[in-house]
Design a protein around this motif. Structure first.
Motif, PDB file in Angstrom:
ATOM      1  N   ASN A  83      26.915 108.363 -19.012  1.00 49.49           N
ATOM      2  CA  ASN A  83      26.236 109.562 -18.494  1.00 49.49           C
ATOM      3  C   ASN A  83      25.972 110.639 -19.535  1.00 49.49           C
ATOM      4  OD1 ASN A  83      28.692 110.862 -18.872  1.00 49.49           O
ATOM      5  ND2 ASN A  83      28.886 111.557 -16.751  1.00 49.49           N
ATOM      6  N   ILE A  95      22.748 112.390 -18.903  1.00 53.94           N
ATOM      7  CA  ILE A  95      22.737 113.191 -17.676  1.00 53.94           C
ATOM      8  C   ILE A  95      23.292 114.576 -17.971  1.00 53.94           C
ATOM      9  CG2 ILE A  95      23.420 113.312 -15.261  1.00 53.94           C
ATOM     10  CD1 ILE A  95      23.839 110.298 -15.307  1.00 53.94           C
ATOM     11  N   HIS A  96      24.305 114.650 -18.811  1.00 54.38           N
ATOM     12  CA  HIS A  96      24.834 115.961 -19.222  1.00 54.38           C
ATOM     13  C   HIS A  96      23.754 116.777 -19.929  1.00 54.38           C
ATOM     14  CE1 HIS A  96      29.119 115.884 -18.212  1.00 54.38           C
ATOM     15  NE2 HIS A  96      29.056 114.576 -18.421  1.00 54.38           N
ATOM     16  N   LEU A 146      21.366 118.107 -17.384  1.00 56.86           N
ATOM     17  CA  LEU A 146      21.921 119.269 -16.696  1.00 56.86           C
ATOM     18  C   LEU A 146      21.690 120.550 -17.494  1.00 56.86           C
ATOM     19  CD1 LEU A 146      25.338 118.098 -15.218  1.00 56.86           C
ATOM     20  CD2 LEU A 146      23.481 119.160 -13.950  1.00 56.86           C
ATOM     21  N   VAL A 175      28.061 110.452 -12.034  1.00 56.83           N
ATOM     22  CA  VAL A 175      28.079 111.878 -11.678  1.00 56.83           C
ATOM     23  C   VAL A 175      29.325 112.137 -10.851  1.00 56.83           C
ATOM     24  CG1 VAL A 175      26.852 113.733 -10.480  1.00 56.83           C
ATOM     25  CG2 VAL A 175      25.552 111.962 -11.672  1.00 56.83           C
ATOM     26  N   MET A 223      30.246 117.846 -12.857  1.00 58.76           N
ATOM     27  CA  MET A 223      28.791 118.000 -12.956  1.00 58.76           C
ATOM     28  C   MET A 223      28.255 118.677 -11.694  1.00 58.76           C
ATOM     29  SD  MET A 223      28.066 114.275 -14.633  1.00 58.76           S
ATOM     30  CE  MET A 223      26.462 114.527 -15.384  1.00 58.76           C
ATOM     31  N   ARG A 224      28.877 118.392 -10.553  1.00 59.70           N
ATOM     32  CA  ARG A 224      28.489 119.070  -9.325  1.00 59.70           C
ATOM     33  C   ARG A 224      28.675 120.581  -9.468  1.00 59.70           C
ATOM     34  NH1 ARG A 224      31.184 121.595  -5.674  1.00 59.70           N
ATOM     35  NH2 ARG A 224      30.426 121.807  -3.531  1.00 59.70           N
ATOM     36  N   THR A 259      28.518 122.386 -12.162  1.00 60.54           N
ATOM     37  CA  THR A 259      27.424 122.902 -12.980  1.00 60.54           C
ATOM     38  C   THR A 259      26.140 123.012 -12.172  1.00 60.54           C
ATOM     39  OG1 THR A 259      28.377 121.944 -14.984  1.00 60.54           O
ATOM     40  CG2 THR A 259      26.033 122.472 -15.047  1.00 60.54           C
ATOM     41  N   ALA A 260      25.839 121.982 -11.401  1.00 62.40           N
ATOM     42  CA  ALA A 260      24.623 121.984 -10.585  1.00 62.40           C
ATOM     43  C   ALA A 260      24.641 123.125  -9.572  1.00 62.40           C
ATOM     44  CB  ALA A 260      24.475 120.648  -9.870  1.00 62.40           C
ATOM     45  N   LYS A 281      30.381 107.980 -22.580  1.00 60.64           N
ATOM     46  CA  LYS A 281      29.457 109.007 -23.091  1.00 60.64           C
ATOM     47  C   LYS A 281      29.033 108.625 -24.509  1.00 60.64           C
ATOM     48  CE  LYS A 281      31.058 112.924 -20.314  1.00 60.64           C
ATOM     49  NZ  LYS A 281      31.809 112.081 -19.357  1.00 60.64           N
TER      50      LYS A 281
END
Length: 233
Positions: free
Chosen positions: A77, A80-81, A84, A106, A110-111, A113-114, A153
């Protein structure tokens, strides 16, 4: 490096493109109030993500916003970071994780941060984790499955490129909508006039629903459809 920084070459497997232009004014507000099933009927395309289901728990939570797409190596991921960091308020991060379920792409961090950035949610063709954190419905998330095992990662990956998620093609900036029925992605090129078609469809369904509830189903409409196919009714 900023997504807008010019460069002539990328390491193999890596690519970061700028985010798509914003959707037209009022578009997200209108479609947030429309059932995904009705929008799918009116779009005239195969737009439903197959095999993905909601994990955000709260009935009535709605996902709606432009797609910020990410293609990752299964179980990794890193990109994905980066997505974000690039995402704007309202964006929906759409992840092509090739349906891999052995590592979550995810999770709860990460949630958080979102939620802080006001993102529209996630659609993940892969696994997520930390289900208890998603259950309050504040950040809608659709995924193929879940696992407690975390991601790598290492990369590589690509951001804001065409992806396949839930069996359908999704392009950066497409309109992504999700409700209890599931998630759909509507290409930008078919948004023109779609709101009007959805409005008419909702009115027509309301009339049919009222007839059905009163015990007066529209037999003539069904018989007409059968006769058009040569069925002698």
């Amino acid at each position: 490096m900023s997504q807008d920084s010019p460069r002539t070459s990328w390491p193999t497997g890596y690519l970061i493109k700028p985010c798509a232009d914003a959707l037209p004014d009022g578009c997200v507000d209108f479609f947030r109030a429309a059932p995904a099933a009705v929008v799918a009927d009116c779009a005239g395309l195969q737009v439903a993500c197959i095999g993905l289901r909601p994990f955000h728990g709260a009935a009535g939570a709605k996902l709606c916003g432009p797609a910020l797409t990410v293609r990752v190596r299964p179980g990794d991921n890193l990109m994905i970071h980066k997505a974000l960091l690039m995402a704007r308020a309202g964006d929906v991060i759409v992840v092509d994780g090739a349906g891999y379920l052995s590592r979550a792409l995810v999770g709860g961090l990460m949630r958080a941060t979102a939620l802080a950035k006001g993102l529209g949610g996630f659609v993940v063709d892969g696994a997520i984790r930390d289900l208890d954190e998603w259950a309050d419905g504040k950040v809608p998330v659709y995924a193929r499955g879940h696992t407690p095992q975390g991601p790598e990662k290492q990369g590589p990956g690509e951001i804001n490129v065409p992806v396949v998620c839930g069996g359908i093609d999704i392009v950066p900036g497409d309109l992504v909508i999700g409700d209890t029925d599931g998630a759909i992605a509507v290409p930008r090129k078919v948004l023109h006039g779609l709101a009007e078609r959805v409005t008419l469809h909702l009115r027509r369904e309301a009339s049919i629903r009222e007839q059905n509830a009163a015990g007066r189903p529209d037999a003539a409409r069904i018989d007409d459809l059968l006769r058009a196919r040569g069925v002698p009714v």
